[in-house]
Scaffold this motif. Structure first.
Motif, short mmCIF file in Angstrom:
data_model
loop_
_atom_site.label_atom_id
_atom_site.label_comp_id
_atom_site.label_asym_id
_atom_site.label_seq_id
_atom_site.Cartn_x
_atom_site.Cartn_y
_atom_site.Cartn_z
N GLY A 93 0.79 -1.23 0.25
CA GLY A 93 -0.14 -0.22 -0.17
C GLY A 93 1.03 1.33 0.21
O GLY A 93 1.82 1.42 0.92
N GLU A 94 0.76 2.30 -0.84
CA GLU A 94 1.43 3.39 -0.91
C GLU A 94 0.54 4.42 -0.68
O GLU A 94 -0.49 4.46 -1.27
CB GLU A 94 1.86 3.29 -2.59
CG GLU A 94 3.25 2.72 -2.56
CD GLU A 94 3.55 3.07 -4.36
OE1 GLU A 94 4.81 3.09 -4.36
OE2 GLU A 94 2.89 3.79 -5.03
N LEU A 95 1.03 5.51 0.11
CA LEU A 95 0.50 6.75 0.41
C LEU A 95 0.99 7.90 0.02
O LEU A 95 2.58 7.96 0.31
CB LEU A 95 0.40 7.06 2.10
CG LEU A 95 -0.62 7.99 2.35
CD1 LEU A 95 -2.05 8.04 1.97
CD2 LEU A 95 -0.53 7.97 3.99
N ASP A 96 0.77 8.74 -1.15
CA ASP A 96 1.52 9.65 -1.73
C ASP A 96 3.07 9.18 -2.35
O ASP A 96 3.78 9.67 -2.31
CB ASP A 96 1.71 10.92 -0.79
CG ASP A 96 0.61 11.48 -0.20
OD1 ASP A 96 -0.33 11.54 -1.08
OD2 ASP A 96 0.42 11.79 0.95
N GLY A 97 2.84 7.94 -2.82
CA GLY A 97 4.12 7.47 -3.44
C GLY A 97 5.05 6.89 -2.56
O GLY A 97 6.23 6.21 -2.84
#
Length: 288
Positions: free
Chosen positions: A49-53
Motif C-alpha cells: 500500500g502506497e500513500l503519496d508514493g
C-alpha cells in the motif's frame, strides 16, 4: 485500487526486501536470504500500500498451485496504523486468493480478528529457542551414519518427499530454499530411500531450523543433531514445532530449548490433511 492518495499495487523485489526488513523490526527474525526465496514463489504474491508514493503497508498473498494460498507479512508502518490502510490491503490480499483454501500463522491475540474473515484455528505452532553447543545428556554423542548432505539427493526425490507436507507442490520455492547461501541442508537416507530432511538457515539473529521432516522421532533427532552441530557455540537457534506433534515438542524440550513465541495456524476453508506426526519443524511462518 485507490483511496484518495492511497494506492495498492504488486510489490517489486525491492518492496519484498522492505517487507522482510519490516518483519525484522517487528521481531520476527527473518532469514538472511528470505527475500529472494519468497519473492520467487509467486510473481504477484506480494502487495504493498502506497500513500503519496511511499510504501506504508505490506502483505503477502501467495498462490500455490490452483487451490491453496498463504497470507503473511501483514504489516503497516507504525506511524500509519489505525487509519484503515491495513484493512484495505488485507481485503486486496484476500481477494487475490478468492476461491482457494487460505492459511496463515498469526499471533494468538489476533485470532478473533482473523475469524471475522472466515479463518478457524487448526493448531498452535510453538517456537523454541536453543543455543549452539548445548549438550543433551540423553542423546547419542555421534550422528546417525545415515545422514547425508541434501545436495547428494536428486531434486525430484526431495520434491516427492516434501509433497505430502504442503497442500500444493512447491518445486521452485523448494529448490531455492534448500540451496540458499549459508544454509545447511541434510538428508536422512535409510535402505537407499529418503526418510527425512532438514534445513538450518542463518537469520538476522542466530539460525532457524525448518523444515524438519522425518518418518519418525528417531530420524528427526538425527537430523536435528546434525543441523544444530553446525551452529556456532552460544549462537541462538530456533525450531518452530506444531503443538499437535508431541514428539516434536519432546525433542525441543529434551535439548533444553525454551518457548519463545507462538502462532495460531488458521485456515479459511477446509484445513489440509497434513502428516503433522512427521512434521517436526515448520518451514516458515510467513509463507507456510
Amino acid at each position: 485500487m485507490t483511496d484518495n492518495a492511497y494506492t495498492i499495487r504488486t510489490a517489486t523485489p525491492q518492496d519484498v526486501a522492505l517487507a522482510v526488513d519490516w518483519a525484522a523490526a517487528e521481531g520476527w527474525n527473518p532469514g538472511l536470504s528470505d527475500a529472494p526465496c519468497y519473492g520467487g514463489i509467486d510473481a504477484g504474491g506480494f502487495l504493498v500500500g502506497e500513500l503519496d508514493g511511499e510504501v506504508i503497508a505490506t502483505i503477502s498473498a501467495i498462490r500455490y498451485g490452483e487451490e491453496f494460498g498463504f497470507i503473511g507479512f501483514y504489516i503497516v508502518r507504525p506511524d500509519k496504523r489505525g487509519h484503515g490502510y491495513g484493512w484495505q490491503l488485507w481485503q486486496a490480499g484476500m481477494d487475490q486468493l478468492k476461491g482457494r483454501v487460505i492459511g496463515l500463522d498469526g499471533v494468538v491475540a489476533q485470532q478473533d480478528n482473523y475469524r471475522k474473515s472466515g479463518f478457524e484455528l487448526a493448531y498452535r505452532n510453538i517456537r523454541y529457542e536453543g543455543h549452539g553447543g548445548d549438550a543433551c545428556p540423553e542423546c547419542p554423542s555421534d550422528f546417525d551414519r545415515n545422514i547425508r548432505p541434501l545436495a547428494d539427493i536428486p531434486f525430484d526425490r526431495i520434491a516427492a518427499f516434501d509433497r505430502p507436507f504442503f497442500p500444493e507442490a512447491r518445486p521452485d520455492f523448494l529448490r531455492a530454499w534448500i540451496a540458499q547461501p549459508g544454509a545447511t541442508a541434510r538428508a536422512l537416507v535409510r535402505d537407499g530411500r529418503l526418510a527425512g530432511y532438514g534445513v538450518c538457515r542463518p537469520c538476522r539473529e542466530g539460525y532457524k531450523i525448518g523444515p524438519l521432516y522425518a518418518e519418525d522421532a528417531k530420524g528427526a533427532e538425527s537430523l536435528f543433531a546434525a543441523l544444530t552441530a553446525t551452529v556456532p557455540t552460544g549462537a541462538p537457534y530456533y525450531l518452530d514445532t506444531p503443538e499437535t506433534n508431541p514428539a516434536a515438542v519432546s525433542l525441543a524440550k529434551r535439548h533444553g530449548m525454551t518457548l519463545s513465541f507462538e502462532t495460531a495456524r488458521m485456515y479459511a476453508g477446509q484445513a489440509p490433511d497434513l502428516p503433522l506426526d512427521r512434521l517436526f519443524g515448520v518451514t516458515s511462518f510467513e509463507v507456510g
